[in-house]
Design an enzyme around this catalytic site. Sequence first.
Site, PDB file in Angstrom:
ATOM      1  N   CYS A 112       0.811  -1.224   0.000  1.00  0.00           N
ATOM      2  CA  CYS A 112       0.000   0.000   0.000  1.00  0.00           C
ATOM      3  C   CYS A 112       0.842   1.270   0.000  1.00  0.00           C
ATOM      4  CB  CYS A 112      -0.945  -0.008   1.198  1.00  0.00           C
ATOM      5  SG  CYS A 112      -2.051  -1.433   1.233  1.00  0.00           S
ATOM      6  N   HIS A 253      -2.909   7.049   2.248  1.00  0.00           N
ATOM      7  CA  HIS A 253      -3.451   5.770   1.811  1.00  0.00           C
ATOM      8  C   HIS A 253      -4.808   5.564   2.468  1.00  0.00           C
ATOM      9  CE1 HIS A 253      -4.146   1.607   1.118  1.00  0.00           C
ATOM     10  NE2 HIS A 253      -3.822   1.225   2.333  1.00  0.00           N
ATOM     11  N   ASN A 283     -10.199  -0.043   0.376  1.00  0.00           N
ATOM     12  CA  ASN A 283      -8.736  -0.038   0.348  1.00  0.00           C
ATOM     13  C   ASN A 283      -8.275  -0.610  -0.990  1.00  0.00           C
ATOM     14  OD1 ASN A 283      -6.009  -0.644   0.605  1.00  0.00           O
ATOM     15  ND2 ASN A 283      -6.163  -1.325   2.718  1.00  0.00           N
TER      16      ASN A 283
END
Length: 327
Positions: A112, A253, A283
């Site tokens: 990520c 993020h 996500n």
Amino acid sequence: MPGVRWAGTGRAEVSPVLDNHQLSQLVDTNDEWITTRTGIQTRRLVAAGQGVTDLAVQAAENALTAAGLTPLDVELIVLATSTPDDLFGSASLVQERLGAKRAVAFDLTAACSGFVFGVVTAAQFLRTGTYGTTLVIGADVLSRWVDWQDRRTCILFGDGAGAVVLQPSPEEHLLGFELQNDGSQNACLTLTYQGQPQPLIDELIVHSGSYQPVWMNGQEVYKFAVKRVPEVIEKALFRAGLDSQQVDHFVLHQANQRILDAVAAKLSVPPTRMLSNLAHYGNTSAASIPIMLDEAVRDGRIQRGQTLVLAGFGAGLTLGAVVCQWG
């Protein structure tokens, strides 16, 4: 040495959409439980037959259009992904499908945090004059690797891609950065290979198998993010000679709304400066920051000359932050 400027952004349009009510038909959960714990309401999944390459190409094309450039202007492509269509990498196929015949292309994996690591990596080539116009793409299709019976993880992840165009500039718009790893906590978030013994001849044995679904210790990842992300942002700001009060927007993020709120509180900045589209995408790993960037640039929230912090965190465990002036 030349500086680095941001010339354009783009993202892929991903469908269909899977909402929390639909998820409750798969696992023991409900919309209130998911929303209150994560902030996520819907997530987008790739259509049948699509993959990382399709999403990356679409995001790259949109970013080039926004920058007023063509694929033949591109000299370097950095594809940040943990879920390539081919384990050998997908960047070369993105280069071919895009028609960027002059470009060098490679995959970069930092989960990520991948987009932030990709921007910093690309900046080094730009500053030394090795390459000019560069595409940094964040793209992931985590739906391939989610256990849809595990409500700890299946509620979180979606698929997506976003891209930015970077170019050399007489003025420096990438003001500072900080990258970090903490391998001691690697086991907190994994997508591991698991092989079975396969005898070949005599006592020679190899292993063949596949990758297991995403596994996460959510509490430990949350504690890591809330403690370490403000620290890495402050170090990047120190390198840029700025403080958090001078930042117009924080683009983190998109993992969990509670993490975004906690980081904003630790940095003593209002939540309105912590951009979020988590509710609509979930996500999307390396794609989440460039998707958020593209949305905010196109709807006018991010304006030329504003100061931004981009920060990623995730499996590895990895984390990084970039301070930049937009435009």
